[in-house]
Motif scaffolding. Structure first.
Motif, PDB file in Angstrom:
ATOM      1  N   ASN A  92      46.896  49.049  40.364  1.00 68.33           N
ATOM      2  CA  ASN A  92      45.987  48.883  39.244  1.00 68.33           C
ATOM      3  C   ASN A  92      44.540  49.182  39.169  1.00 68.33           C
ATOM      4  OD1 ASN A  92      48.478  48.076  38.334  1.00 68.33           O
ATOM      5  ND2 ASN A  92      48.095  45.951  37.457  1.00 68.33           N
ATOM      6  N   ILE A  94      43.026  50.868  41.520  1.00 68.32           N
ATOM      7  CA  ILE A  94      42.981  52.167  42.093  1.00 68.32           C
ATOM      8  C   ILE A  94      42.673  53.152  40.894  1.00 68.32           C
ATOM      9  CG2 ILE A  94      43.825  54.113  43.382  1.00 68.32           C
ATOM     10  CD1 ILE A  94      44.918  52.070  45.213  1.00 68.32           C
ATOM     11  N   ILE A  95      43.779  52.830  40.117  1.00 72.68           N
ATOM     12  CA  ILE A  95      43.893  53.726  38.691  1.00 72.68           C
ATOM     13  C   ILE A  95      42.906  53.357  37.728  1.00 72.68           C
ATOM     14  CG2 ILE A  95      45.738  54.755  37.036  1.00 72.68           C
ATOM     15  CD1 ILE A  95      46.587  55.266  39.912  1.00 72.68           C
ATOM     16  N   GLU A  96      42.811  52.090  37.483  1.00 72.73           N
ATOM     17  CA  GLU A  96      41.848  51.989  36.353  1.00 72.73           C
ATOM     18  C   GLU A  96      40.516  51.945  36.590  1.00 72.73           C
ATOM     19  OE1 GLU A  96      43.792  48.146  35.489  1.00 72.73           O
ATOM     20  OE2 GLU A  96      45.787  49.201  34.997  1.00 72.73           O
ATOM     21  N   ASP A  98      39.654  54.255  38.819  1.00 71.97           N
ATOM     22  CA  ASP A  98      39.426  55.417  39.425  1.00 71.97           C
ATOM     23  C   ASP A  98      38.814  55.718  40.624  1.00 71.97           C
ATOM     24  OD1 ASP A  98      39.675  58.424  39.282  1.00 71.97           O
ATOM     25  OD2 ASP A  98      37.811  58.839  38.368  1.00 71.97           O
ATOM     26  N   GLU A  99      39.625  54.951  41.530  1.00 72.73           N
ATOM     27  CA  GLU A  99      39.423  54.914  42.892  1.00 72.73           C
ATOM     28  C   GLU A  99      37.845  54.585  43.381  1.00 72.73           C
ATOM     29  OE1 GLU A  99      41.295  57.669  45.607  1.00 72.73           O
ATOM     30  OE2 GLU A  99      41.431  58.845  43.888  1.00 72.73           O
ATOM     31  N   ASP A 100      37.179  53.767  42.513  1.00 71.87           N
ATOM     32  CA  ASP A 100      35.730  53.447  42.869  1.00 71.87           C
ATOM     33  C   ASP A 100      35.288  51.981  42.819  1.00 71.87           C
ATOM     34  OD1 ASP A 100      33.161  54.406  43.490  1.00 71.87           O
ATOM     35  OD2 ASP A 100      32.677  54.854  41.502  1.00 71.87           O
ATOM     36  N   LEU A 102      36.023  49.369  44.500  1.00 79.43           N
ATOM     37  CA  LEU A 102      37.196  48.414  44.478  1.00 79.43           C
ATOM     38  C   LEU A 102      37.036  47.256  45.542  1.00 79.43           C
ATOM     39  CD1 LEU A 102      40.189  51.231  44.836  1.00 79.43           C
ATOM     40  CD2 LEU A 102      39.093  50.513  42.676  1.00 79.43           C
TER      41      LEU A 102
END
Lengths: 349, 396
Positions: A92, A94-96, A98-100, A102
């Motif tokens: 979640n 990663i997608i929410e 946008d891979e930034d 984390l």
């Protein structure tokens, strides 16, 4: 190859940890049978907060077995996807986001070998350490591994376990794949159901095992695994398993059947029952623990308690009225998703 | 007890789609680490270097004639390497389906390679459900089992980055314990948004090609691939080409931290030591070590210390991660193939990008291709959770 089970612990949706009471059936909620988590005195608050549910219950069941025992020579865990809840949280992120930006905690906790490695870390055990993840035969492969270890090193002791957790993601994916029921079904009505799928379950069962018969609860006499959907092949395999492993003159005194309310799986269990003497008592366990890939570890925990006399077979488990007494040999038969099958023969020590 | 021999190998990685192609790249020092291959969707594809198999998933599927739905890239790469290995060993259909032929495979990403699809399916997309049955690790080997109608023991292992070393070890033990006569063992992992972001969040991905064992190393590069070995008993090998023997293995846990190794390297030390003892060899017998050597600050320093503690003066060693990146669940199997090539071809391949030894440790890997007399090779793999495994391959 076989071994003795000297001690066992189980955290499950029923009262199986501490004071055992399986007479009283705890009900499923929303088609799920979730574990009754005990307090975990062995962990600090911070450690618990970081642990995934499967790690918590795996360590929670394992550590008391190690408390007053020789350090086991290995830790062998079977699980399909323990840590998937943590994986889901990371997915979640990663997608929410946008891979930034984390945070990696969920990623690290999400790998399924976290259970075996956390047990090792907490108990400072640097010995053999392994995680089998072969879906519905993950626990069986862990059992086979343990049996081989005891064949290779007969004086050793091992910690063997089976763990899986219900999480939002595997519940959703397996429901989409038609393995969990879509209509409401209570666990005490599970076997009346005539639709696809079962109830979602989870649990952690741990076993301290060795070749030492003294004070053992039970003997795991034999195990076999099958990959096939052809009922005739499965039936023949089970027949051979019994011929090869049941001592002459002895019989199966109880079948622990993995019947799970899924109409597609029922005929495998029926055929297995037909292989045994008519009148052999059949006890079902999935209304206690739900369906999960390592549910056979819950069945092994039950079998240990039944042959050792620590628990009697409750009425609600029996498929038809039968007198269960003088339990010497228990056959556990289970299939996961009808493509993977296993048998375990459990006897008095 | 019969020795356990390697009679077949298959590999697909960023440096080639077969054992021969991988060998040519190793000899020529040609890396597979590039920026911008583009076979996996991620904002980091093209920005960070990765070691990609430069074949699209659709091409892999077509090349392997796989038409069933729900087969992931992780599985396709496994099948590619598996096919090469069984053909190389000349296994017959009857042998493949026999109940004394086992399959033991490892993966750490499995069906989680479909990061976006899984997210969609768990957040309301209930229409496009081709992959909902393939999300787990076992999906890979269950596909191969059913594809080839295998009936022996089938198993899947995941101990993070040491997974396929454990699969190889487990296969040997199945033979030794009489539960299989021949085993096909290996591992696979595909590049995925999931793992890339995991390692990136841990801040251990380098923005340049990795430099294992170098003072100025900046981290690892992720890679993808698969490799399988066919292992048979000596008595069954007949006049088959034999590449090497698997002579030892050791598994230990570092019991220190979920994602880094202890400063003293207890786990790595114990794994190597137990492999030597299992092989009945002494440190002086080892001619070469294929090190784990990921290029991270933590691993390379700890691994060096553990090797020094055990070996005193180190034999030749190198990490091949500079060729393939870190392929996680495939790494130990791919590096097993390279270790076996060291023996079969009697040569050493370079540790790419090494310039300066680590201060205070000072060990120097092999930096150029060279022929060498090689009898015993140790291959190391260390994973998250402190799961450490070492294998030893020997000239047959």
């Amino acid at each position: 190859m076989m071994f003795y089970i000297n001690k066992t612990n189980c955290i499950s949706p029923q009262q199986t940890f501490g004071d055992i009471d399986i007479e009283q059936l705890h009900a499923s909620v929303d088609n799920k049978l979730k574990v009754l988590e005990p307090p975990y005195p062995a962990f600090t608050a911070n450690a618990i907060r970081r642990m995934s549910k499967s790690t918590r219950m795996g360590c929670g069941a394992a550590l008391p077995l190690l408390a007053d025992s020789t350090q086991p020579d290995g830790i062998i865990i079977g699980t399909q996807v323990s840590g998937m809840e943590e994986n889901g949280k990371f997915l979640n992120q990663i997608i929410e986001y946008d891979e930034d930006m984390l945070t990696p905690g969920n990623f690290v906790q999400g790998t399924p070998n976290t259970i075996s490695s956390q047990i090792a870390l907490i108990s400072n055990n640097k010995n053999y350490n392994i995680t089998h993840v072969h879906r519905g035969l993950a626990f069986e492969n862990a059992v086979i591994d343990t049996a081989m270890l005891l064949n290779e090193s007969p004086q050793s002791t091992y910690l063997l376990g089976g763990v899986d957790e219900i999480c939002a993601n595997n519940h959703t994916l397996d429901t989409l794949a038609d393995w969990f029921k879509k209509e409401d079904c209570a666990n005490n009505d599970l076997y009346k159901s005539n639709t696809n799928g079962s109830l979602s379950g989870e649990g952690a069962a741990m076993f301290y095992v060795s070749n030492n018969k003294t004070n053992a609860l039970a003997q795991l006499k034999a195990i076999t695994t099958i990959h096939n959907t052809d009922v005739d092949v499965v039936k023949e395999h089970i027949r051979n398993f019994l011929l090869q492993n049941l001592p002459q003159g002895e019989k199966i005194d109880l079948l622990l059947s993995g019947e799970n309310g899924d109409k597609r799986a029922l005929h495998y269990y029926t055929f297995c029952e037909q292989l045994l003497d008519s009148g052999t008592p059949v006890a079902r366990f999935k209304h206690l623990c739900g369906e999960y890939p390592t549910a056979s570890s819950f069945a092994l925990w039950l079998a240990c308690n039944f042959v050792s006399g620590q628990a009697t077979v409750p009425e609600h488990m029996l498929k038809k009225a039968a007198k269960v007494s003088a339990l010497k040999n228990i056959l556990i038969y289970n299939t996961h998703k009808t493509a993977q099958h296993s048998c375990m023969l459990v006897s008095i020590p | 007890m019969d020795r356990i021999l390697v009679t077949g190998m298959g590999v697909i990685s960023a440096i080639g789609n077969s054992v021969d192609e991988n060998h040519i790249a190793l000899v020529n020092g040609k890396t597979g680490i590039i920026k911008g291959g583009g076979n996996f969707p991620s904002r980091y594809a093209g920005i960070l270097p990765f070691a990609e198999v430069l074949m699209s998933t659709a091409d892999l599927r077509a090349r392997l004639h796989v038409t069933e739905p729900g087969v992931t890239r992780t599985t396709l790469m496994a099948l590619h390497a598996f096919n090469e290995a069984i053909a190389n060993a000349g296994l017959t259909d009857a042998q493949l389906t026999a109940d004394d032929t086992a399959l033991v495979g490892a993966t750490t990403v499995g069906g989680m390679c479909l990061t976006d699809e899984l997210y969609a399916n768990t957040h309301g997309d209930h229409e496009n459900i081709e992959y909902v049955g393939s999300y787990d690790y076992a999906s890979v080997n269950l596909f191969i089992q059913s594809h080839y109608k295998m009936t022996g023991v089938v198993n899947t292992m995941n101990t993070a980055c040491s997974s396929s070393a454990n699969a190889i070890m487990y296969g040997c033990r199945l033979i030794k314990n009489g539960l299989a006569r021949r085993v096909i063992v290996g591992g696979t992992d595909s590049l995925a948004k999931f793992t890339v972001n995991g390692f990136n969040a841990l801040r251990i991905l380098s923005d340049e090609a990795c430099t294992p064992f170098d003072e100025n190393r900046k981290g690892l590069n992720l890679g993808e691939g698969a490799a399988f070995l066919v292992l048979e008993k000596e008595a069954d090998a007949g006049d088959k080409k034999v590449y090497a023997a698997v002579s030892g293995y050791g598994n230990a846990n570092d019991a220190y931290h979920p994602s880094s190794l202890s400063p003293g390297g207890d786990g790595p030390y114990l794994a190597m030591k137990s492999a030597l003892s299992n092989a009945n060899l002494t440190p002086a017998d080892i001619d070469f070590i294929n090190a784990h050597g990921t290029g991270t600050e933590n691993n390379d320093e700890v691994e060096s210390r553990a090797m020094l503690n055990l070996f005193g003066a180190l034999p030749n060693f190198a990490s091949t991660k500079g060729f393939t990146g870190h392929t996680l669940g495939a790494a130990s199997a791919i590096e097993a193939v390279y270790s076996i090539l060291n023996i079969d071809r009697q040569e050493l391949y370079p540790n790419l990008n090494f310039k300066q030894p680590i201060t205070g440790i000072g060990v120097q890997p092999v930096v150029a291709y060279k022929p060498a007399k090689i009898n015993h090779v140790m291959s190391n793999s260390f994973g998250f959770g402190g799961n450490c495994t070492s294998l030893i391959f020997s000239k047959a």
